[in-house]
Design an enzyme around this catalytic site. Structure first.
Site, PDB file in Angstrom:
ATOM      1  N   LYS A 130       0.771  -1.249  -0.211  1.00 27.44           N
ATOM      2  CA  LYS A 130       0.126  -0.001  -0.044  1.00 27.44           C
ATOM      3  C   LYS A 130       0.910   1.324  -0.138  1.00 27.44           C
ATOM      4  O   LYS A 130       1.990   1.126   0.359  1.00 27.44           O
ATOM      5  CB  LYS A 130      -1.062   0.002   1.278  1.00 27.44           C
ATOM      6  CG  LYS A 130      -2.256   0.784   1.180  1.00 27.44           C
ATOM      7  CD  LYS A 130      -3.305   0.270   0.394  1.00 27.44           C
ATOM      8  CE  LYS A 130      -4.446   0.925   0.150  1.00 27.44           C
ATOM      9  NZ  LYS A 130      -5.606   0.364  -0.342  1.00 27.44           N
ATOM     10  N   ASP A 170      -6.642   4.269  -4.779  1.00 27.69           N
ATOM     11  CA  ASP A 170      -7.550   4.079  -3.543  1.00 27.69           C
ATOM     12  C   ASP A 170      -8.123   5.811  -3.359  1.00 27.69           C
ATOM     13  O   ASP A 170      -8.380   6.395  -4.007  1.00 27.69           O
ATOM     14  CB  ASP A 170      -6.560   3.938  -2.405  1.00 27.69           C
ATOM     15  CG  ASP A 170      -7.126   3.377  -1.116  1.00 27.69           C
ATOM     16  OD1 ASP A 170      -7.982   2.330  -1.115  1.00 27.69           O
ATOM     17  OD2 ASP A 170      -7.153   4.000  -0.063  1.00 27.69           O
TER      18      ASP A 170
HETATM   19  P1  NDP Z   1     -13.173   7.667  -2.329  1.00 25.84           P
HETATM   20  O1  NDP Z   1     -12.059   8.733  -2.397  1.00 25.84           O
HETATM   21  O2  NDP Z   1     -13.601   7.487  -3.954  1.00 25.84           O
HETATM   22  O3  NDP Z   1     -14.438   8.016  -1.667  1.00 25.84           O
HETATM   23  C1  NDP Z   1     -14.474   7.755  -0.421  1.00 25.84           C
HETATM   24  C2  NDP Z   1     -15.817   8.591  -0.112  1.00 25.84           C
HETATM   25  O4  NDP Z   1     -15.636   8.541   1.726  1.00 25.84           O
HETATM   26  C3  NDP Z   1     -15.954   9.993  -0.253  1.00 25.84           C
HETATM   27  O5  NDP Z   1     -17.259  10.234  -0.412  1.00 25.84           O
HETATM   28  C4  NDP Z   1     -15.540  10.576   0.882  1.00 25.84           C
HETATM   29  O6  NDP Z   1     -16.183  12.085   1.346  1.00 25.84           O
HETATM   30  C5  NDP Z   1     -16.210   9.657   2.061  1.00 25.84           C
HETATM   31  N1  NDP Z   1     -14.985   9.542   3.427  1.00 25.84           N
HETATM   32  C6  NDP Z   1     -13.881   9.420   3.523  1.00 25.84           C
HETATM   33  N2  NDP Z   1     -13.528   9.746   4.774  1.00 25.84           N
HETATM   34  C7  NDP Z   1     -14.503   9.808   5.393  1.00 25.84           C
HETATM   35  C8  NDP Z   1     -14.704   9.998   6.792  1.00 25.84           C
HETATM   36  N3  NDP Z   1     -13.652  10.271   7.621  1.00 25.84           N
HETATM   37  N4  NDP Z   1     -15.994  10.458   7.110  1.00 25.84           N
HETATM   38  C9  NDP Z   1     -16.941  10.046   6.211  1.00 25.84           C
HETATM   39  N5  NDP Z   1     -16.980  10.164   5.115  1.00 25.84           N
HETATM   40  C10 NDP Z   1     -15.725   9.893   4.639  1.00 25.84           C
HETATM   41  O7  NDP Z   1     -12.549   6.336  -1.982  1.00 25.84           O
HETATM   42  P2  NDP Z   1     -12.928   4.849  -2.487  1.00 25.84           P
HETATM   43  O8  NDP Z   1     -14.331   4.878  -2.614  1.00 25.84           O
HETATM   44  O9  NDP Z   1     -12.037   4.310  -3.587  1.00 25.84           O
HETATM   45  O10 NDP Z   1     -12.628   4.078  -1.166  1.00 25.84           O
HETATM   46  C11 NDP Z   1     -13.581   4.167  -0.045  1.00 25.84           C
HETATM   47  C12 NDP Z   1     -13.034   2.932   0.962  1.00 25.84           C
HETATM   48  O11 NDP Z   1     -13.066   1.800   0.239  1.00 25.84           O
HETATM   49  C13 NDP Z   1     -11.499   3.142   1.326  1.00 25.84           C
HETATM   50  O12 NDP Z   1     -11.448   2.619   2.738  1.00 25.84           O
HETATM   51  C14 NDP Z   1     -10.511   2.383   0.626  1.00 25.84           C
HETATM   52  O13 NDP Z   1      -9.328   1.877   1.301  1.00 25.84           O
HETATM   53  C15 NDP Z   1     -11.670   0.948   0.418  1.00 25.84           C
HETATM   54  N6  NDP Z   1     -11.170   0.301  -0.861  1.00 25.84           N
HETATM   55  C16 NDP Z   1     -11.346   0.812  -2.155  1.00 25.84           C
HETATM   56  C17 NDP Z   1     -11.011  -0.037  -3.179  1.00 25.84           C
HETATM   57  C18 NDP Z   1     -11.160   0.714  -4.399  1.00 25.84           C
HETATM   58  O14 NDP Z   1     -10.907   0.004  -5.426  1.00 25.84           O
HETATM   59  N7  NDP Z   1     -11.279   2.097  -4.659  1.00 25.84           N
HETATM   60  C19 NDP Z   1     -10.902  -1.285  -3.212  1.00 25.84           C
HETATM   61  C20 NDP Z   1     -11.087  -1.877  -1.750  1.00 25.84           C
HETATM   62  C21 NDP Z   1     -11.223  -0.904  -0.735  1.00 25.84           C
HETATM   63  P3  NDP Z   1     -15.605  13.335   0.528  1.00 25.84           P
HETATM   64  O15 NDP Z   1     -16.253  13.127  -0.729  1.00 25.84           O
HETATM   65  O16 NDP Z   1     -16.300  14.231   1.258  1.00 25.84           O
HETATM   66  O17 NDP Z   1     -14.066  13.267   0.372  1.00 25.84           O
END
Ligand code: NDP
Length: 451
Positions: A130, A170
């Site tokens: 990572k 990510d």
């Molecule tokens: P994105 O950056 O696309 O989206 C993350 C979302 O979660 C955004 O809407 C963000 O809000 C919100 N968010 C982030 N931190 C917080 C918080 N502390 N409290 C509330 N909302 C929050 O990320 P992904 O969708 O790619 O990833 C989301 C999760 O999934 C992560 O944990 C990642 O490690 C995991 N993951 C992702 C994969 C991937 O392929 N992308 C694969 C496997 C796991 P805002 O819009 O305001 O920033």
């Protein structure tokens, strides 16, 4: 867990905390695995003598470097970046890059450690890594993002390669950032190879890669429900986050006849009792993915929806909960509320979405609870499929990639059931995922000797 195993876990954790002070997320992730695998290690002399637990929790290497770039006003800016190459026993390192101001070594070590197990579960030859940077992409212009990505790659390119380490996206890193980094890699290394996944379709990307993590979580949830004679169809679901994972989880829920009623971002959550249908989802893709706006704008557009600032969606009564935002986003109180409201399945789209107290309650109440390393493995599985296509100079159809993704999620589910079945009714998916993933990595480490 027996008394002897518990004593071993506590002794092991004391040592780990001493060696890695202040890294609370990493401690939490290791403890979650140690509690599952220690009885196994205690019972098997080969693992104990080879110090497998100690070796599995020490990264192969960590690369830390400075990223200098110039903002639009001509100021020089400096960020810190990391790549944690945790374990490559079963394949080249693989894992995402995260751009977020709160990224630190503890978070990246926890994510890389989890990635080792997740990648093992996919059945593909993928090691775990990572990386990321404490760079905040919010509010940055297109050219600032480009300059940052190019500068980061000037150092990172020497540490990666299609047989060495293959980063992906990510949080804060999507196809745009991956493409900037790939362009710079190609220039520096003079090689067009599958060194990053999540690329655009015009330059080696794979169909269904963007959707894979979200779709995969729902496929896994469907597998869990089918095992007990149930289905996703007709169920009411809460989803957190509004990023890549959340959006495509909702898309797949809709396709399977379920109703998602929440979505959230860092400012709060939206409750839409009518359900986030295709039209609303298209709006969300534009709002969050293109305009990068705030979730509260949704309620100005769609009647019946309400916005709740600074709160998470877990007090909305649902049958299925899919946390897809960040780690530790469901705590003990949230878990209690979900259970009181009758939740039957919780599947982690984000990594380590639930605190230890929440996990304990879900397991004690014997609901369907899937840890991220199993439920959200669809993203890395699709990355593995992108690597295969790049290596073969082929591009598979949407149907082919989706069908392989579904098969991989089904196999991961079967491994969890095989190793986590407690009795006729209950499967402990935490233990199942940890044990199945551990055995493959540990056996490879044993085969290599003391390396
Ligand atoms: P994105 O950056 O696309 O989206 C993350 C979302 O979660 C955004 O809407 C963000 O809000 C919100 N968010 C982030 N931190 C917080 C918080 N502390 N409290 C509330 N909302 C929050 O990320 P992904 O969708 O790619 O990833 C989301 C999760 O999934 C992560 O944990 C990642 O490690 C995991 N993951 C992702 C994969 C991937 O392929 N992308 C694969 C496997 C796991 P805002 O819009 O305001 O920033």
């Amino acid at each position: 867990m027996g008394d002897k195993a518990r004593v071993v876990v506590e002794r092991f954790m004391r040592g780990l905390i001493r060696r890695n002070p202040g890294e609370s997320e990493f401690h939490q992730a290791v403890r979650g695995v140690a509690e599952s695998i220690t009885p196994h290690i205690v019972a098997d002399d080969r693992y104990r003598k080879a110090q497998i637990a100690e070796r599995l929790t020490e990264p192969d290497r960590i690369i830390i470097f400075r990223v200098c770039w110039e903002d639009d006003r001509g100021n020089v800016r400096a960020n810190r970046a990391w790549r944690v190459q945790f374990n490559n026993s079963i394949g080249p390192y693989k894992g995402g890059l995260r751009f977020h101001p709160e990224v630190n070594l503890s978070v990246l070590k926890f994510l890389a450690f989890e990635q080792v197990f997740k990648n093992s579960l996919t059945g593909l030859p993928l090691g775990g890594a990572k990386g990321g940077a404490n760079f905040n992409p919010k509010g940055k212009s297109e050219s600032e993002i480009m300059r940052f990505c190019h500068s980061l790659m000037v150092e990172m390119y020497r540490h990666i390669g299609d047989d060495v380490d293959v980063p992906a996206g990510d949080v804060g890193v999507g196809p745009r950032e991956i493409s900037y980094m790939f362009g710079q890699y190609k220039r520096l290394a003079n090689r067009f190879e599958g060194v990053l996944t999540g690329k655009g379709l015009s330059h080696g990307g794979s169909l269904v890669h963007t959707e894979s993590s979200g779709y995969g979580v729902v496929y896994f949830t469907q597998n869990m429900l089918e095992r007990i004679g149930e289905s996703v169809e007709g169920k009411t679901c809460s989803v957190s986050g509004a990023g890549n994972v959340a959006i495509y989880a909702i898309e797949k829920l809709n396709q399977l006849g379920a109703k998602a009623v929440t979505i959230s971002d860092t400012t709060g959550f939206v409750h839409d009792p009518g359900g986030i249908d295709e039209e609303k989802l298209a709006y969300l893709k534009e709002l969050k993915g293109v305009r990068r706006g705030l979730i509260s704008e949704y309620v100005e557009r769609f009647d019946g929806a309400t916005f709740h600032d600074d709160r998470r969606p877990w007090d909305v009564p649902v049958e299925i909960a899919l946390p897809c935002a960040t780690h530790n986003e469901i705590d003990g109180d949230d878990a209690r509320t979900l259970l009181v409201n009758g939740v039957m399945a919780v599947a982690e789209g984000s990594n380590m979405s639930c605190t230890p107290s929440a996990v304990r309650q879900f397991l004690d109440r014997r609901i369907l609870y899937a840890p991220g390393k199993a439920a959200n493995a669809g993203g890395v599985a699709a990355s593995g499929l992108e690597q295969s296509q790049n290596a073969q100079r082929l591009a598979w159809s949407r149907e082919e990639v989706d069908s392989r993704l579904r098969t991989i999620m089904r196999r991961i589910h079967a491994q969890c059931v095989d190793r986590g079945r407690r009795d006729e009714e209950f499967v402990d998916y935490v233990a199942g995922a940890n044990l199945a993933a551990f055995e493959k990595v540990a056996d490879a480490m044993l085969a290599y000797g003391a390396v």
